[in-house]
Design a protein around this motif. Structure first.
Motif, PDB file in Angstrom:
ATOM      1  N   THR A  90       0.882  -1.256   0.141  1.00 14.31           N
ATOM      2  CA  THR A  90       0.222  -0.074  -0.017  1.00 14.31           C
ATOM      3  C   THR A  90       0.852   1.318  -0.084  1.00 14.31           C
ATOM      4  OG1 THR A  90      -1.582  -1.411   1.366  1.00 14.31           O
ATOM      5  CG2 THR A  90      -1.989   1.404   1.173  1.00 14.31           C
ATOM      6  N   LYS A  91       0.427   2.181  -0.964  1.00  4.93           N
ATOM      7  CA  LYS A  91       1.184   3.560  -0.888  1.00  4.93           C
ATOM      8  C   LYS A  91      -0.017   4.602  -1.069  1.00  4.93           C
ATOM      9  CE  LYS A  91       4.729   6.311  -2.882  1.00  4.93           C
ATOM     10  NZ  LYS A  91       5.464   6.471  -3.647  1.00  4.93           N
ATOM     11  N   ASP A  92       0.054   5.292  -0.046  1.00  3.09           N
ATOM     12  CA  ASP A  92      -0.960   6.485   0.051  1.00  3.09           C
ATOM     13  C   ASP A  92      -2.332   5.675   0.129  1.00  3.09           C
ATOM     14  OD1 ASP A  92       0.963   8.409   0.068  1.00  3.09           O
ATOM     15  OD2 ASP A  92       0.946   8.549  -1.914  1.00  3.09           O
ATOM     16  N   ASP A  93      -3.056   5.777  -0.703  1.00  2.00           N
ATOM     17  CA  ASP A  93      -4.367   5.035  -0.787  1.00  2.00           C
ATOM     18  C   ASP A  93      -4.595   4.279  -1.833  1.00  2.00           C
ATOM     19  OD1 ASP A  93      -5.329   6.674   1.425  1.00  2.00           O
ATOM     20  OD2 ASP A  93      -6.313   8.277  -0.040  1.00  2.00           O
ATOM     21  N   THR A  94      -3.391   3.562  -2.331  1.00  2.00           N
ATOM     22  CA  THR A  94      -3.228   2.817  -3.387  1.00  2.00           C
ATOM     23  C   THR A  94      -2.869   1.536  -2.840  1.00  2.00           C
ATOM     24  OG1 THR A  94      -2.469   4.551  -5.010  1.00  2.00           O
ATOM     25  CG2 THR A  94      -2.334   2.328  -5.726  1.00  2.00           C
ATOM     26  N   VAL A  95      -3.517   0.302  -3.169  1.00  2.00           N
ATOM     27  CA  VAL A  95      -3.319  -1.001  -2.957  1.00  2.00           C
ATOM     28  C   VAL A  95      -3.049  -1.726  -4.002  1.00  2.00           C
ATOM     29  CG1 VAL A  95      -4.372  -3.207  -1.840  1.00  2.00           C
ATOM     30  CG2 VAL A  95      -5.068  -0.597  -1.157  1.00  2.00           C
ATOM     31  N   VAL A  96      -1.947  -2.434  -3.927  1.00  2.00           N
ATOM     32  CA  VAL A  96      -1.478  -3.237  -5.279  1.00  2.00           C
ATOM     33  C   VAL A  96      -1.395  -4.901  -4.554  1.00  2.00           C
ATOM     34  CG1 VAL A  96       0.478  -3.899  -6.696  1.00  2.00           C
ATOM     35  CG2 VAL A  96      -0.031  -1.267  -5.978  1.00  2.00           C
ATOM     36  N   GLU A  97      -2.075  -5.649  -5.156  1.00  2.00           N
ATOM     37  CA  GLU A  97      -1.796  -7.242  -5.181  1.00  2.00           C
ATOM     38  C   GLU A  97      -1.468  -7.778  -6.361  1.00  2.00           C
ATOM     39  OE1 GLU A  97      -4.996  -9.321  -2.332  1.00  2.00           O
ATOM     40  OE2 GLU A  97      -6.206  -7.830  -3.468  1.00  2.00           O
ATOM     41  N   ILE A  98      -0.423  -8.951  -5.963  1.00  2.00           N
ATOM     42  CA  ILE A  98      -0.022  -9.442  -7.284  1.00  2.00           C
ATOM     43  C   ILE A  98       0.340 -10.950  -6.795  1.00  2.00           C
ATOM     44  CG2 ILE A  98       1.881  -9.749  -8.835  1.00  2.00           C
ATOM     45  CD1 ILE A  98       2.461  -6.860  -8.352  1.00  2.00           C
ATOM     46  N   ALA A  99      -0.187 -12.070  -7.815  1.00  2.00           N
ATOM     47  CA  ALA A  99      -0.174 -13.168  -7.347  1.00  2.00           C
ATOM     48  C   ALA A  99       0.496 -13.890  -8.713  1.00  2.00           C
ATOM     49  CB  ALA A  99      -1.222 -14.020  -7.240  1.00  2.00           C
ATOM     50  N   LEU A 100       1.585 -14.704  -8.776  1.00  2.00           N
ATOM     51  CA  LEU A 100       2.061 -15.457  -9.785  1.00  2.00           C
ATOM     52  C   LEU A 100       2.460 -16.631  -9.627  1.00  2.00           C
ATOM     53  CD1 LEU A 100       5.628 -15.162  -9.615  1.00  2.00           C
ATOM     54  CD2 LEU A 100       4.989 -12.737  -9.812  1.00  2.00           C
ATOM     55  N   GLN A 101       2.518 -17.606 -10.653  1.00  2.00           N
ATOM     56  CA  GLN A 101       2.927 -18.794 -10.612  1.00  2.00           C
ATOM     57  C   GLN A 101       3.315 -19.363 -12.167  1.00  2.00           C
ATOM     58  OE1 GLN A 101      -0.260 -21.951 -10.033  1.00  2.00           O
ATOM     59  NE2 GLN A 101       1.318 -22.981  -8.468  1.00  2.00           N
ATOM     60  N   TYR A 102       4.428 -20.149 -11.988  1.00  2.00           N
ATOM     61  CA  TYR A 102       5.134 -20.592 -13.358  1.00  2.00           C
ATOM     62  C   TYR A 102       4.525 -22.040 -13.623  1.00  2.00           C
ATOM     63  CZ  TYR A 102       8.250 -16.420 -14.021  1.00  2.00           C
ATOM     64  OH  TYR A 102       8.890 -15.427 -14.108  1.00  2.00           O
ATOM     65  N   ASN A 103       4.384 -22.346 -14.899  1.00  2.00           N
ATOM     66  CA  ASN A 103       3.965 -23.636 -15.248  1.00  2.00           C
ATOM     67  C   ASN A 103       4.816 -23.980 -16.556  1.00  2.00           C
ATOM     68  OD1 ASN A 103       2.473 -22.778 -18.062  1.00  2.00           O
ATOM     69  ND2 ASN A 103       1.141 -21.705 -16.554  1.00  2.00           N
ATOM     70  N   ASP A 104       4.574 -25.206 -16.842  1.00  2.00           N
ATOM     71  CA  ASP A 104       5.553 -25.734 -18.105  1.00  2.00           C
ATOM     72  C   ASP A 104       5.144 -25.382 -19.529  1.00  2.00           C
ATOM     73  OD1 ASP A 104       3.260 -27.164 -18.352  1.00  2.00           O
ATOM     74  OD2 ASP A 104       4.715 -29.314 -18.312  1.00  2.00           O
ATOM     75  N   SER A 105       4.110 -24.417 -19.651  1.00  2.00           N
ATOM     76  CA  SER A 105       3.652 -24.121 -20.985  1.00  2.00           C
ATOM     77  C   SER A 105       4.699 -22.836 -21.368  1.00  2.00           C
ATOM     78  CB  SER A 105       2.420 -23.424 -21.069  1.00  2.00           C
ATOM     79  OG  SER A 105       2.240 -22.184 -20.398  1.00  2.00           O
ATOM     80  N   TYR A 106       4.429 -22.465 -22.575  1.00  2.00           N
ATOM     81  CA  TYR A 106       5.368 -21.340 -23.195  1.00  2.00           C
ATOM     82  C   TYR A 106       4.576 -20.291 -23.316  1.00  2.00           C
ATOM     83  CZ  TYR A 106       8.394 -25.198 -24.492  1.00  2.00           C
ATOM     84  OH  TYR A 106       9.261 -26.243 -24.362  1.00  2.00           O
ATOM     85  N   GLN A 107       3.429 -20.146 -22.766  1.00  2.00           N
ATOM     86  CA  GLN A 107       2.698 -18.922 -23.062  1.00  2.00           C
ATOM     87  C   GLN A 107       2.667 -18.220 -21.637  1.00  2.00           C
ATOM     88  OE1 GLN A 107      -1.418 -20.172 -24.431  1.00  2.00           O
ATOM     89  NE2 GLN A 107      -1.770 -18.170 -25.378  1.00  2.00           N
ATOM     90  N   GLU A 108       2.348 -16.849 -21.745  1.00  2.00           N
ATOM     91  CA  GLU A 108       2.133 -16.068 -20.743  1.00  2.00           C
ATOM     92  C   GLU A 108       0.698 -15.805 -20.573  1.00  2.00           C
ATOM     93  OE1 GLU A 108       2.849 -11.103 -21.095  1.00  2.00           O
ATOM     94  OE2 GLU A 108       4.442 -12.650 -21.652  1.00  2.00           O
TER      95      GLU A 108
END
Length: 194
Positions: A90-108
């Motif tokens: 959180t910065k000031d009134d801004t909230v950021v959430e990120i979740a990530l996971q890699y898999n064995d595919s070639y696609q993003e």
């Protein structure tokens, strides 16, 4: 009447003078309500379809929030890291959430949201995420002598097989265009990158 139950119930009836189609698509509503439950961890959303003779009902509740969203998107894929990586800030009134996971595919598969709106064309928050992820992985590779000093991974290399959700909530989003598919707030690039 009086009750001990809390929550919000929303009723909406489309006006046929404004909308050319007034029939709801159950599948469209199901997709959007499930998405909202992922983006707002801990809430419960119930979808009831009382049309016709057979009642259809589904309940959406995800304590894991966007981490559960990533798991859902990767459910049929071979995962590289077994659990999604999740962080928020959180910065000031801004909230950021990120979740990530890699898999064995070639696609993003990266999905970005601003105040629960899917920014299909990305924007500054997505740019900040991509730049920071590439930098962090390159720095790690150099510090641990996985990469030679002259070697550098490209952003495309770093995002291969990546599934990620970037969700930001801010007071005054500036979208590019009427469709709200691209965020334009320049400060979001640095906030997400940090």
């Amino acid at each position: 009447g009086d009750t001990e139950i809390t929550g919000t119930r929303v009723h909406f009836v489309p006006d046929p003078e404004i909308f050319s189609v007034t029939t709801y698509s159950y599948d469209t509503l199901k997709h959007r309500l499930r998405e909202l439950a992922f983006l707002n961890h801990g809430i419960t959303i119930v979808l009831n379809d009382e049309r016709g003779e057979e009642l259809r009902s589904e309940q959406f509740h995800f304590e894991g929030g966007i981490s559960s969203f990533v798991e859902h998107l990767n459910r049929k894929k071979e995962k590289i890291n077994p659990e999604p990586i999740y962080f928020n800030g959180t910065k000031d009134d801004t909230v950021v959430e990120i979740a990530l996971q890699y898999n064995d595919s070639y696609q993003e598969n990266i999905y970005s949201f601003v105040n629960n709106i899917n920014t299909e064309e990305g924007g500054t928050h997505l740019d900040g995420f991509k730049a920071s992820l590439t930098k962090i992985i390159n720095d790690y590779g150099k510090q641990n002598r996985i990469l030679k000093e002259s070697e550098k991974l490209s952003g495309d290399d770093v995002r291969e097989g990546l599934t990620a959700i970037i969700s930001v909530k801010l007071h005054d989003p500036q979208f590019e265009g009427q469709t709200k598919t691209k965020l334009g707030n320049s400060e979001m690039r640095k906030i997400v990158s940090d």
